[in-house]
Every structure is written in C-alpha cells, then in structure tokens.
Design a protein around this motif. Sequence first.
Motif, short mmCIF file in Angstrom:
data_model
loop_
_atom_site.label_atom_id
_atom_site.label_comp_id
_atom_site.label_asym_id
_atom_site.label_seq_id
_atom_site.Cartn_x
_atom_site.Cartn_y
_atom_site.Cartn_z
N ALA A 119 -4.04 -2.86 -4.10
CA ALA A 119 -3.35 -3.59 -5.16
C ALA A 119 -2.99 -5.00 -4.70
CB ALA A 119 -2.09 -2.82 -5.58
N TYR A 133 -0.13 6.80 -8.49
CA TYR A 133 -0.96 7.61 -7.60
C TYR A 133 -0.23 8.90 -7.22
CZ TYR A 133 -3.77 8.84 -3.49
OH TYR A 133 -4.56 9.49 -2.58
N ARG A 137 1.60 0.90 -8.94
CA ARG A 137 0.35 1.55 -8.53
C ARG A 137 0.64 2.78 -7.65
NH1 ARG A 137 -4.29 -1.97 -8.09
NH2 ARG A 137 -4.04 -3.66 -9.60
#
Length: 427
Positions: free
Chosen positions: A306, A64, A60
């Motif tokens: 997350a 990003y 994640r």
Amino acid sequence: MIVFNQLESNVRNYCRSFPTVFKKAQGSILEDENGCKYLDFFSGAGTLNYGHNNPKLKERLLDYINADGLVHSLDMATVAKKEFLIAFAEIILKPRELDYKIQFCGPTGTNAIEAALKIARNTTGRHNVISFSNSFHGVTLGSLAATANAYYREASGIPTIGVTFMPYDGYLGSDVDTTEYLDKVLSDRSSGVDLPAAVILETVQGEGGVNVASFSWLRSLLKVCRKHHVLLIVDDVQAGCGRTGTFFSFEEAGISPDLVILSKSLSGFGLPFSVVLIKPELDQWKPGQHNGTFRGNNLAFVTAKAALEIYWQNDCFSASVKEKGTILRNRLEQIVKNNWEWDFSVRGRGMIQGLDCKDGDLASNIARKAFEKGLVIETCGSKGQVIKCLSPLTISEQELEQGLNILENCFTAAFRSAVAVTTMHTG
C-alpha cells in the motif's frame, strides 16, 4: 512507571529519555495516558516514515485481517507476498533499472545484515569484511562485529571478529579521501588487512552522528570495490525508504550496490519486516540454508504494498520530502548562525538532519527540555553530541515548523544555561 521498573529488564533505553506512558498515536502526534500530546521528531528511530497509524495503510491492513488473510506462513507462497513482490519490482526496481532477487529475512534489520554478510562470505570464499568508523549495523554477533561503537560491542560477551574498520568519509578531515587509503591497504599484501569479502556501509550514518558520505566518495568507494573484486553492501535500514528524498539513499550517487538491506520503514506501518536485495549471480543459497520462523510478515506485505502504491508511483512524495528537508536544514542552520561563537554545525540529507552541539551533555539537556515542551527527539553520535531530527516524512509543514520552534527555544534556553554555568566557574 513503577510496573516497568519492577518487571522490565534494565536494558530498556528509550523510555528513560521519554519518561511517560504512551497510549495512542496518529500521524506525527503521540499521546500519553494522561492526554498529553507530543510532536514526534523520532519516528520509531526511522520506522514510521509515513507516520503513526497512517489511515490509508490501516484501512488496507484491517480489510486483510477481516478477510482472514494469512498472518503467519513461514516462507510459503501467499497472495500477500506475491502482490508485494510484484509491486516492489514494478514500482521500485524496474523504474530505477535495478536487478535484484529479494530475500525475506527475520523481522529486523540486524537479521538482514547477518544474511548479507553470510552471502558475501560464502560467494567470495573470504572471511574479512570492511566496515567504517562510527558505523552501526545491529547488535547480533555478526552485525555487532561490523558496528564501530565499543559500547555495543563490549556487551557481546566474546571478542567480535572478522571485521576491519576503515575511516569513513570526512573522518580524517574534509581534505582526505579515505577511499584512497582503503585502496592502498587492499593493494598492499603487507598492509596487514586481509582482502575482504565485502565492504558494508550506511550512506548516512544515523546512530553514528548523521555523518553523510558524499556522492563522489561513494562512487570512488564502488570503484575500489570493483578493482579488488569486493562486494559492496549498503545498509539502508534507516536512510532508505525515502528518508533522504529518494527511495534508496544511494540513488543520487548513481551507484548499484551488490547487496542492499531494507527494514524499519519498509512495512510502512511499523510492522517488523526486513529484506536483502541480492544481485542475481550472488543468490547461491541452498534451500533452507538461512531460515527462521518469521521470514516475511504477511501483514507487513499488505501495508508495504500500500505504501509503495500510495507514495511511490510518481515523484510527488519524493519532491515533498526534499522540500521539507530544505526547510529543516535552513532552520537548523539558522540556529547555528545565531550561536556562531559555539562552533556548532548541521549535517544530513533530506529528512534526516543532525545538529552537532559538540557536547553530549548540552545535547542531552536540549533533548530533555524539548520533551518537557512536547517534542520527542533523540541524540546520537559517539558522545551523544548530535541532536537528530527524524520526523515522519508525512509531517505537515505547520507541524514541522512547530517542532522546530520548540527545538530552537530549548536550544536557546540550554545554551544560556551553559553560558551562565561557564561564567560562574570562570568568574
């Protein structure tokens, strides 16, 4: 290690206990530059509850970064912040029927402690704060004043003020309810203790020696606070984010603090991140009254969201932490049982457990031997007499047993060495 000795300040600490140069890490395993591997029963002092470089969180984070997501934004609104706030409210607060505003502070736990103390003092108009024996809340001046250990407070350079210390649960013995004493001094205008703005505590004192407050004591403490219109601040920097088996360490006690501090494992990935959870009526800040350049870490927002989604949507992860905590507790109690004549003891909750060796030198010897055998573990307590087990919550049962085997072997070796020395001196 020459470059560190030459260029880095004498204030460095943990590197003295773990004298190697680490290069990489994954899960519960650290690896140094020579390829030697170590099981981690330290977890960055409780910062890595989900392990090193957790692959699900890392994915994640990389997505990003690759999408040019904002890294720095002061306290401006960002998509990453919005998504974290929604996830925290939906996954953590609402299911627990908790109503808090969320303040993003500077990046570490002590920053959030400072903010909470300001909130308490400004909203109540009082200056005094009650803290407890063996407490540790940080080393900036406000949080340092609430830290009991004189070793840290002596480094301030000036007297630390504004805090009165009271005995923690069990400090005066198991048969003494220290909340009754607190109630007495707060009720007596001649006690010499000024009515405080707040009481601040850790439900499990990590640095102080893994001292555990009972649920009944916590409930009684809240009653005392309510009786005297004093705010209750829970410092959940180390014991929170699942360490005790529930997301907040105070959940099973059934209490609702006025202010809650979270940091360390909140980001889920070891990224700096801290918050103060504030009962809405206490959120009386004026804009910018408590500020800082690094309020809210966008990278941490991503990994924290997350972690919430992966581990806290249901009770499965919490149950696994409790199961491994039972394994840990049972093994430590077996060590104590096998060496009953030395009056050792075990204390803790969930996956924060301590083995009290009563002797700082013995505990340090065990920790040193453990590192030589490939286990990173620290000591704590007023004399460094407690060996603190703080592995990642995601550690496998096989790795947990492996680390405990190392610890038990080192304990036996150190114990025999201590017996031999005692025999030689007495002989």
